[in-house]
Design a protein around this motif. Structure first.
Motif, PDB file in Angstrom:
ATOM      1  N   MET A   1      -4.210 -44.353  70.651  1.00 33.93           N
ATOM      2  CA  MET A   1      -3.401 -44.927  71.719  1.00 33.93           C
ATOM      3  C   MET A   1      -4.217 -45.855  72.592  1.00 33.93           C
ATOM      4  N   VAL A   2      -5.485 -45.514  72.812  1.00 35.10           N
ATOM      5  CA  VAL A   2      -6.353 -46.384  73.612  1.00 35.10           C
ATOM      6  C   VAL A   2      -6.513 -47.731  72.923  1.00 35.10           C
ATOM      7  N   ASP A   3      -6.736 -47.707  71.601  1.00 37.01           N
ATOM      8  CA  ASP A   3      -6.876 -48.961  70.855  1.00 37.01           C
ATOM      9  C   ASP A   3      -5.607 -49.799  70.972  1.00 37.01           C
ATOM     10  N   GLU A   4      -4.453 -49.145  70.888  1.00 36.33           N
ATOM     11  CA  GLU A   4      -3.190 -49.871  70.996  1.00 36.33           C
ATOM     12  C   GLU A   4      -3.032 -50.494  72.374  1.00 36.33           C
ATOM     13  N   MET A   5      -3.406 -49.744  73.413  1.00 36.01           N
ATOM     14  CA  MET A   5      -3.280 -50.267  74.770  1.00 36.01           C
ATOM     15  C   MET A   5      -4.237 -51.441  75.007  1.00 36.01           C
ATOM     16  N   LEU A   6      -5.455 -51.334  74.476  1.00 35.61           N
ATOM     17  CA  LEU A   6      -6.408 -52.435  74.636  1.00 35.61           C
ATOM     18  C   LEU A   6      -5.914 -53.681  73.909  1.00 35.61           C
ATOM     19  N   TRP A   7      -5.320 -53.472  72.717  1.00 36.11           N
ATOM     20  CA  TRP A   7      -4.771 -54.607  71.985  1.00 36.11           C
ATOM     21  C   TRP A   7      -3.628 -55.247  72.770  1.00 36.11           C
ATOM     22  N   GLU A   8      -2.763 -54.406  73.340  1.00 32.33           N
ATOM     23  CA  GLU A   8      -1.637 -54.935  74.110  1.00 32.33           C
ATOM     24  C   GLU A   8      -2.130 -55.709  75.333  1.00 32.33           C
ATOM     25  N   ALA A   9      -3.184 -55.181  75.976  1.00 30.17           N
ATOM     26  CA  ALA A   9      -3.736 -55.867  77.142  1.00 30.17           C
ATOM     27  C   ALA A   9      -4.282 -57.240  76.764  1.00 30.17           C
ATOM     28  N   GLU A  10      -4.937 -57.334  75.607  1.00 29.88           N
ATOM     29  CA  GLU A  10      -5.458 -58.616  75.153  1.00 29.88           C
ATOM     30  C   GLU A  10      -4.326 -59.608  74.884  1.00 29.88           C
ATOM     31  N   VAL A  11      -3.255 -59.120  74.259  1.00 27.64           N
ATOM     32  CA  VAL A  11      -2.106 -59.976  73.975  1.00 27.64           C
ATOM     33  C   VAL A  11      -1.494 -60.499  75.272  1.00 27.64           C
ATOM     34  N   LEU A  12      -1.330 -59.604  76.245  1.00 30.85           N
ATOM     35  CA  LEU A  12      -0.751 -60.018  77.519  1.00 30.85           C
ATOM     36  C   LEU A  12      -1.655 -60.995  78.262  1.00 30.85           C
ATOM     37  N   ASP A  13      -2.960 -60.768  78.205  1.00 35.46           N
ATOM     38  CA  ASP A  13      -3.889 -61.684  78.869  1.00 35.46           C
ATOM     39  C   ASP A  13      -3.846 -63.075  78.250  1.00 35.46           C
ATOM     40  N   ALA A  14      -3.520 -63.145  76.959  1.00 37.48           N
ATOM     41  CA  ALA A  14      -3.456 -64.438  76.280  1.00 37.48           C
ATOM     42  C   ALA A  14      -2.091 -65.103  76.412  1.00 37.48           C
ATOM     43  N   SER A  15      -1.112 -64.405  76.988  1.00 39.30           N
ATOM     44  CA  SER A  15       0.246 -64.937  77.071  1.00 39.30           C
ATOM     45  C   SER A  15       0.396 -65.864  78.271  1.00 39.30           C
ATOM     46  N   THR A  16       1.517 -66.556  78.296  1.00 42.84           N
ATOM     47  CA  THR A  16       1.767 -67.528  79.372  1.00 42.84           C
ATOM     48  C   THR A  16       3.120 -67.325  80.046  1.00 42.84           C
ATOM     49  N   PHE A  17       3.855 -66.230  79.712  1.00 44.38           N
ATOM     50  CA  PHE A  17       5.220 -66.093  80.228  1.00 44.38           C
ATOM     51  C   PHE A  17       5.273 -65.644  81.676  1.00 44.38           C
ATOM     52  N   ALA A  18       4.222 -64.986  82.182  1.00 46.19           N
ATOM     53  CA  ALA A  18       4.264 -64.445  83.547  1.00 46.19           C
ATOM     54  C   ALA A  18       3.971 -65.535  84.573  1.00 46.19           C
ATOM     55  N   ASP A  19       4.550 -65.393  85.750  1.00 50.24           N
ATOM     56  CA  ASP A  19       4.308 -66.337  86.833  1.00 50.24           C
ATOM     57  C   ASP A  19       3.033 -66.007  87.599  1.00 50.24           C
ATOM     58  N   ALA A  20       2.612 -64.774  87.552  1.00 50.10           N
ATOM     59  CA  ALA A  20       1.400 -64.362  88.256  1.00 50.10           C
ATOM     60  C   ALA A  20       0.785 -63.183  87.529  1.00 50.10           C
ATOM     61  N   CYS A  21      -0.521 -63.045  87.648  1.00 53.88           N
ATOM     62  CA  CYS A  21      -1.236 -61.908  87.064  1.00 53.88           C
ATOM     63  C   CYS A  21      -2.114 -61.289  88.136  1.00 53.88           C
ATOM     64  N   VAL A  22      -2.069 -59.973  88.246  1.00 48.94           N
ATOM     65  CA  VAL A  22      -2.865 -59.249  89.235  1.00 48.94           C
ATOM     66  C   VAL A  22      -3.802 -58.304  88.507  1.00 48.94           C
ATOM     67  N   ASP A  23      -5.086 -58.454  88.713  1.00 48.01           N
ATOM     68  CA  ASP A  23      -6.083 -57.565  88.127  1.00 48.01           C
ATOM     69  C   ASP A  23      -6.182 -56.314  88.998  1.00 48.01           C
ATOM     70  N   THR A  24      -5.832 -55.157  88.426  1.00 47.60           N
ATOM     71  CA  THR A  24      -5.815 -53.903  89.193  1.00 47.60           C
ATOM     72  C   THR A  24      -7.096 -53.096  89.049  1.00 47.60           C
ATOM     73  N   SER A  25      -8.074 -53.624  88.348  1.00 49.87           N
ATOM     74  CA  SER A  25      -9.303 -52.871  88.072  1.00 49.87           C
ATOM     75  C   SER A  25      -9.962 -52.406  89.370  1.00 49.87           C
TER      76      SER A  25
END
Length: 271
Positions: A1-25
């Motif tokens: 599940m961790v691998d899947e979540m990291l993959w999803e995070a990479e996909v979202l970081d590479a996407s352009t559909f969002a109007d804003a991105c907030v880093d919650t780290s």
């Protein structure tokens, strides 16, 4: 599940559909809320450069600028399994577990908690916010299930009487409803409600029981038991599952095994 979540995070970081991105780290929830406010230009006033009455944006594939073409909706009415029952009987916890079983069977599904959908108020004359829960947005969500490739919808939420069920059914005519009622005796309801008041069991966001004194929780349990008895006398629902002494998983198994309308075309119980 961790691998899947990291993959999803990479996909979202590479996407352009969002109007804003907030880093919650490394940020607390309140810090993230403040950061979201800063990045969205004072939401909820019209922001993001869209007019207030704009329709929802097109779904865009991650990393690409072309919207995916709309898929034709099948004619079949998507099945909706509605889990109802009194306060503390386990509607939300069991509903989510049924939803997980559907996903575990390799199918797609959606899950909707009516208490979260109607989490606003107070509304004069509609304390339970049924006007919002059964409003146009609910109908739109169900109608859009095939578009999102979901095969069924699992709903959890209270039902006072058959008239309410009819109101929801008429508001969402695109769905085929199956109403399954969860029942529990007064002792089990009291145990669950007190547990929830102490922060255990189902941790409902904004839950009204957490932190309440025992006297208040016992009063809620008495009311819940009275509602349960009334629903039992009225025979509310297409079927009833007695949850006394059962775990969430065991109740979910009973729900899936006895659903009046098949949730899926694939087995959920391993047969």
């Amino acid at each position: 599940m961790v691998d899947e979540m990291l993959w999803e995070a990479e996909v979202l970081d590479a996407s352009t559909f969002a109007d804003a991105c907030v880093d919650t780290s490394g940020l607390r929830v309140d810090e993230v809320v403040r950061r979201v406010g800063e990045r969205t230009g004072g939401w909820p006033v019209p922001a993001f450069g869209r007019p207030a009455d704009a329709s929802e944006p097109s779904v865009v594939a991650a990393g690409h600028g072309n919207a995916r073409p709309a898929r034709a909706e099948p004619s079949a009415r998507p099945p909706v399994l509605w889990l109802c029952g009194t306060t503390g009987v386990g509607k939300s916890a069991v509903g989510f577990e049924v939803y997980r079983r559907v996903l575990g069977a390799g199918a797609t599904a959606a899950c909707l908690d009516l208490d979260q959908l109607g989490w606003c108020g107070p509304v004069p004359g509609d304390a339970a916010n049924h006007g919002i829960k059964a409003g146009p947005q609910s109908g739109r969500r169900v109608s859009d299930l095939p578009r999102g490739r979901a095969q069924c919808l699992v709903v959890s939420g209270p039902v006072e009487d058959e008239a309410m069920v009819r109101a929801y059914s008429e508001a969402v005519p695109a769905a085929a409803f199956t109403l399954s009622r969860l029942h529990a005796g007064r002792r089990h309801l009291a145990e669950r409600i007190i547990c929830r008041g102490r922060g255990g069991s189902w941790t409902q966001p904004g839950g009204p029981l957490r932190g309440q004194p025992v006297a208040r929780l016992l009063h809620v349990a008495d009311q819940a038991a009275a509602v349960a008895a009334g629903m039992e006398d009225a025979g509310t629902g297409d079927r009833c599952v007695d949850t006394d002494g059962l775990t969430v998983g065991q109740v979910a198994d009973a729900i899936v095994a006895g659903a009046a309308v098949p949730l899926l075309s694939v087995p959920l119980s391993g047969q």
